[in-house]
Design an enzyme around this catalytic site. Structure first.
Site, PDB file in Angstrom:
ATOM      1  N   GLY A 209      33.666  10.270  30.490  1.00 36.06           N
ATOM      2  CA  GLY A 209      33.139  11.188  29.470  1.00 36.06           C
ATOM      3  C   GLY A 209      34.039  11.229  28.250  1.00 36.06           C
ATOM      4  O   GLY A 209      35.185  11.659  28.335  1.00 36.06           O
ATOM      5  N   ALA A 210      33.504  10.745  27.115  1.00 39.17           N
ATOM      6  CA  ALA A 210      34.312  10.647  25.891  1.00 39.17           C
ATOM      7  C   ALA A 210      33.797  11.598  24.813  1.00 39.17           C
ATOM      8  O   ALA A 210      33.942  11.338  23.627  1.00 39.17           O
ATOM      9  CB  ALA A 210      34.289   9.209  25.381  1.00 39.17           C
ATOM     10  N   GLY A 211      33.187  12.710  25.241  1.00 41.04           N
ATOM     11  CA  GLY A 211      32.697  13.686  24.260  1.00 41.04           C
ATOM     12  C   GLY A 211      33.816  14.588  23.783  1.00 41.04           C
ATOM     13  O   GLY A 211      35.003  14.236  23.877  1.00 41.04           O
TER      14      GLY A 211
ATOM     15  N   ASP B 156      41.805  23.541  23.921  1.00 38.52           N
ATOM     16  CA  ASP B 156      41.209  22.837  25.066  1.00 38.52           C
ATOM     17  C   ASP B 156      42.227  21.860  25.670  1.00 38.52           C
ATOM     18  O   ASP B 156      42.357  21.764  26.877  1.00 38.52           O
ATOM     19  CB  ASP B 156      39.962  22.054  24.629  1.00 38.52           C
TER      20      ASP B 156
ATOM     21  N   GLY C 224      37.395  22.867  37.450  1.00 37.17           N
ATOM     22  CA  GLY C 224      37.422  23.097  36.004  1.00 37.17           C
ATOM     23  C   GLY C 224      37.857  24.496  35.581  1.00 37.17           C
ATOM     24  O   GLY C 224      37.968  24.778  34.384  1.00 37.17           O
TER      25      GLY C 224
ATOM     26  N   LYS D 196      32.338  22.114  17.460  1.00 35.93           N
ATOM     27  CA  LYS D 196      33.788  21.980  17.319  1.00 35.93           C
ATOM     28  C   LYS D 196      34.208  21.035  16.191  1.00 35.93           C
ATOM     29  O   LYS D 196      35.318  21.145  15.684  1.00 35.93           O
ATOM     30  CB  LYS D 196      34.399  21.528  18.649  1.00 35.93           C
TER      31      LYS D 196
ATOM     32  N   ASN E 218      38.507  24.589  18.658  1.00 41.01           N
ATOM     33  CA  ASN E 218      37.800  25.562  19.495  1.00 41.01           C
ATOM     34  C   ASN E 218      38.288  26.986  19.256  1.00 41.01           C
ATOM     35  O   ASN E 218      37.747  27.921  19.832  1.00 41.01           O
ATOM     36  CB  ASN E 218      37.937  25.208  20.991  1.00 41.01           C
TER      37      ASN E 218
ATOM     38  N   ALA F  71      35.033  17.483  24.923  1.00 45.76           N
ATOM     39  CA  ALA F  71      35.982  17.908  25.951  1.00 45.76           C
ATOM     40  C   ALA F  71      36.791  16.709  26.446  1.00 45.76           C
ATOM     41  O   ALA F  71      38.006  16.816  26.671  1.00 45.76           O
ATOM     42  CB  ALA F  71      35.243  18.574  27.102  1.00 45.76           C
TER      43      ALA F  71
ATOM     44  N   TYR G  54      32.911  23.816  35.148  1.00 45.05           N
ATOM     45  CA  TYR G  54      33.355  25.028  35.849  1.00 45.05           C
ATOM     46  C   TYR G  54      32.217  25.985  36.216  1.00 45.05           C
ATOM     47  O   TYR G  54      32.470  27.070  36.729  1.00 45.05           O
ATOM     48  CB  TYR G  54      34.431  25.763  35.041  1.00 45.05           C
TER      49      TYR G  54
HETATM   50  N1  LIG Z   1      36.674  23.590  31.824  1.00 44.95           N
HETATM   51  C1  LIG Z   1      36.547  23.798  30.532  1.00 44.95           C
HETATM   52  O1  LIG Z   1      37.269  24.591  29.915  1.00 44.95           O
HETATM   53  C2  LIG Z   1      35.510  23.050  29.750  1.00 44.95           C
HETATM   54  C3  LIG Z   1      35.517  23.079  28.333  1.00 44.95           C
HETATM   55  C4  LIG Z   1      34.533  22.360  27.643  1.00 44.95           C
HETATM   56  C5  LIG Z   1      33.585  21.636  28.355  1.00 44.95           C
HETATM   57  N2  LIG Z   1      33.610  21.631  29.725  1.00 44.95           N
HETATM   58  C6  LIG Z   1      32.651  20.818  30.501  1.00 44.95           C
HETATM   59  O2  LIG Z   1      32.702  19.490  30.029  1.00 44.95           O
HETATM   60  C7  LIG Z   1      31.401  18.946  29.919  1.00 44.95           C
HETATM   61  C8  LIG Z   1      31.352  17.979  28.735  1.00 44.95           C
HETATM   62  O3  LIG Z   1      31.484  18.733  27.551  1.00 44.95           O
HETATM   63  P1  LIG Z   1      31.523  18.050  26.118  1.00 44.95           P
HETATM   64  O4  LIG Z   1      31.610  19.134  25.118  1.00 44.95           O
HETATM   65  O5  LIG Z   1      32.531  16.952  26.093  1.00 44.95           O
HETATM   66  O6  LIG Z   1      30.061  17.396  26.071  1.00 44.95           O
HETATM   67  P2  LIG Z   1      29.610  16.189  25.141  1.00 44.95           P
HETATM   68  O7  LIG Z   1      28.136  16.188  25.185  1.00 44.95           O
HETATM   69  O8  LIG Z   1      30.334  16.236  23.839  1.00 44.95           O
HETATM   70  O9  LIG Z   1      30.163  14.882  25.897  1.00 44.95           O
HETATM   71  C9  LIG Z   1      29.684  14.430  27.136  1.00 44.95           C
HETATM   72  C10 LIG Z   1      29.929  12.925  27.188  1.00 44.95           C
HETATM   73  O10 LIG Z   1      29.581  12.464  28.486  1.00 44.95           O
HETATM   74  C11 LIG Z   1      28.872  11.236  28.347  1.00 44.95           C
HETATM   75  N3  LIG Z   1      28.078  11.064  29.560  1.00 44.95           N
HETATM   76  C12 LIG Z   1      27.008  11.800  29.958  1.00 44.95           C
HETATM   77  N4  LIG Z   1      26.579  11.370  31.163  1.00 44.95           N
HETATM   78  C13 LIG Z   1      27.414  10.349  31.539  1.00 44.95           C
HETATM   79  C14 LIG Z   1      27.501   9.523  32.679  1.00 44.95           C
HETATM   80  N5  LIG Z   1      26.652   9.640  33.705  1.00 44.95           N
HETATM   81  N6  LIG Z   1      28.488   8.579  32.725  1.00 44.95           N
HETATM   82  C15 LIG Z   1      29.353   8.444  31.693  1.00 44.95           C
HETATM   83  N7  LIG Z   1      29.318   9.208  30.582  1.00 44.95           N
HETATM   84  C16 LIG Z   1      28.367  10.152  30.509  1.00 44.95           C
HETATM   85  C17 LIG Z   1      28.056  11.392  27.086  1.00 44.95           C
HETATM   86  O11 LIG Z   1      27.668  10.142  26.561  1.00 44.95           O
HETATM   87  C18 LIG Z   1      29.058  12.131  26.195  1.00 44.95           C
HETATM   88  O12 LIG Z   1      29.882  11.232  25.469  1.00 44.95           O
HETATM   89  C19 LIG Z   1      30.496  20.169  29.720  1.00 44.95           C
HETATM   90  O13 LIG Z   1      29.265  19.909  30.279  1.00 44.95           O
HETATM   91  C20 LIG Z   1      31.240  21.310  30.399  1.00 44.95           C
HETATM   92  O14 LIG Z   1      30.760  21.470  31.714  1.00 44.95           O
HETATM   93  C21 LIG Z   1      34.556  22.308  30.424  1.00 44.95           C
HETATM   94  O1  LIG Z   2      32.079  25.786  26.316  1.00 45.27           O
HETATM   95  C1  LIG Z   2      33.022  26.042  27.048  1.00 45.27           C
HETATM   96  O2  LIG Z   2      33.041  25.726  28.210  1.00 45.27           O
HETATM   97  C2  LIG Z   2      34.250  26.753  26.463  1.00 45.27           C
HETATM   98  O3  LIG Z   2      35.114  27.102  27.529  1.00 45.27           O
HETATM   99  C3  LIG Z   2      33.836  28.002  25.681  1.00 45.27           C
HETATM  100  C4  LIG Z   2      34.893  28.600  24.770  1.00 45.27           C
HETATM  101  O4  LIG Z   2      35.668  29.551  25.475  1.00 45.27           O
HETATM  102  C5  LIG Z   2      35.786  27.595  24.057  1.00 45.27           C
HETATM  103  O5  LIG Z   2      36.988  28.206  23.598  1.00 45.27           O
HETATM  104  C6  LIG Z   2      36.156  26.404  24.899  1.00 45.27           C
HETATM  105  O6  LIG Z   2      36.709  25.446  24.027  1.00 45.27           O
HETATM  106  C7  LIG Z   2      34.963  25.780  25.565  1.00 45.27           C
END
Ligand SMILES: NC(=O)c1ccc[n+]([C@@H]2O[C@H](COP(=O)([O-])OP(=O)(O)OC[C@H]3O[C@@H](n4cnc5c(N)ncnc54)[C@H](O)[C@@H]3O)[C@@H](O)[C@H]2O)c1
Ligand SMILES: O=C(O)[C@]1(O)C[C@@H](O)[C@@H](O)[C@H](O)C1
Length: 272
Positions: free
Chosen positions: A112-114, A88, A229, A52, A73, A116, A208
């Site tokens: 979680g500061a990644g 997102d 989620g 992203k 995204n 998402a 999710y």
């Molecule tokens: N519902 C949705 O539409 C949607 C979309 C994107 C991602 N997601 C979910 O969000 C999750 C995170 O995605 P992302 O792209 O931000 O990942 P990412 O790897 O960019 O970020 C994850 C963050 O969590 C931190 N982390 C990991 N374990 C930890 C803990 N135990 N305590 C505190 N911090 C911790 C990491 O250091 C990192 O900064 C994915 O695994 C996915 O399941 C959901």
């Molecule tokens: O990785 C996923 O969970 C996503 O939902 C996949 C894709 O649909 C993207 O548009 C979303 O930003 C993230």
């Protein structure tokens, strides 16, 4: 989800998965994939982890939200230009509004500061969260995100914190949003001690797959108001669908399709 909604609307629509792992390509090949998609006539792309941010230099233009977030995204090809959007954050905001209307937003903890987490933080502050505490095992990342949010929303609205402070912060919080991979099928477990969950704390998980994470299950059992989620996953797709087609999809119908899809077996990932 995209194709089924298009079928319902009588649109011809193909949504294909281009998986870098399956192609044997590194994440940095996202620019090549974008160029190839443009060349063969795709109208746009969704982009997911870990591309992203990597996709940014390959775009001609960014929406104001994508620019503020520094993450894309959704890419739309229009008039020869590749335009990056971020659905997102808007997807989470709409899911939150729908699933936890009137939830107190005075003090919220985001775990979680990644990528998402950054989108969720933008949504929470846009929705009116007064004080957001961002906790990440990578404390520097939490601090950087809080700093960037402070520039956009005001310095006192977001703070970065280390996991050791989580207990104390959660005790004073109205709500918790979970945005780490814990709870996914590949990373099972509970991201916070169950003893910290109390009935007057609302809990939103963005994981999710599965929808019913250990956090969602435990928080519900302990009497918390809970958001899974699924809503974020669907509403980011709703906003992307509108950007790709210019047509308003039926969000509730997409939500129903999605619930059916996640209950079934995972996708068969093969390129031939
Ligand atoms: N519902 C949705 O539409 C949607 C979309 C994107 C991602 N997601 C979910 O969000 C999750 C995170 O995605 P992302 O792209 O931000 O990942 P990412 O790897 O960019 O970020 C994850 C963050 O969590 C931190 N982390 C990991 N374990 C930890 C803990 N135990 N305590 C505190 N911090 C911790 C990491 O250091 C990192 O900064 C994915 O695994 C996915 O399941 C959901
Ligand atoms: O990785 C996923 O969970 C996503 O939902 C996949 C894709 O649909 C993207 O548009 C979303 O930003 C993230």
């Amino acid at each position: 989800m995209h194709e089924r909604e298009a079928d319902e609307l009588g649109l011809r629509y193909l949504y294909r998965r281009l998986d870098l792992d399956v192609m044997g390509q590194p994440a940095t090949a996202v620019g090549d994939v974008l160029a190839a998609a443009r060349l063969v006539g795709y109208d746009g792309l969704n982009v997911t982890h870990p591309c992203k941010q990597l996709v940014l230099p390959h775009l001609d233009e960014l929406s104001p939200d994508a620019e503020a977030l520094g993450a894309v995204n959704t890419v739309v090809f229009r008039d020869g230009r590749a335009v990056g959007h971020n659905t997102d954050w808007s997807g989470f905001a709409r899911a939150f509004d729908r699933g936890l209307p009137d939830a107190a937003l005075d003090r919220v903890v985001l775990l979680g500061a990644g990528g998402a987490g950054a989108a969720v933080a933008h949504a929470l502050l846009t929705l009116g969260t007064r004080r957001l505490t961002i906790v990440d095992v990578d404390a520097a990342r939490a601090g950087e995100l809080a700093g960037a949010l402070g520039d956009r929303f005001g310095a006192d609205r977001a703070t970065g914190a280390a996991p050791a402070t989580l207990d104390a912060t959660l005790r004073e919080a109205d709500g918790l949003v979970h945005a780490t991979p814990t709870g996914m099928a590949a990373h099972p477990g509970l991201p916070v001690d169950a003893a910290l969950l109390r009935p007057d704390l609302w809990v939103a998980d963005i994981v999710y797959r599965p929808l019913e994470t250990e956090l969602v299950r435990t928080a519900r059992r302990l009497g918390c108001r809970v958001l899974d989620g699924g809503g974020m996953a669907v509403f980011q797709a709703v906003d992307a669908f509108r950007l790709f087609t210019g047509v308003e999809p039926d969000a509730e119908r997409m939500l129903a399709h999605f619930t059916e899809l996640v209950a079934g077996p995972g996708p068969d990932v093969r390129i031939s």
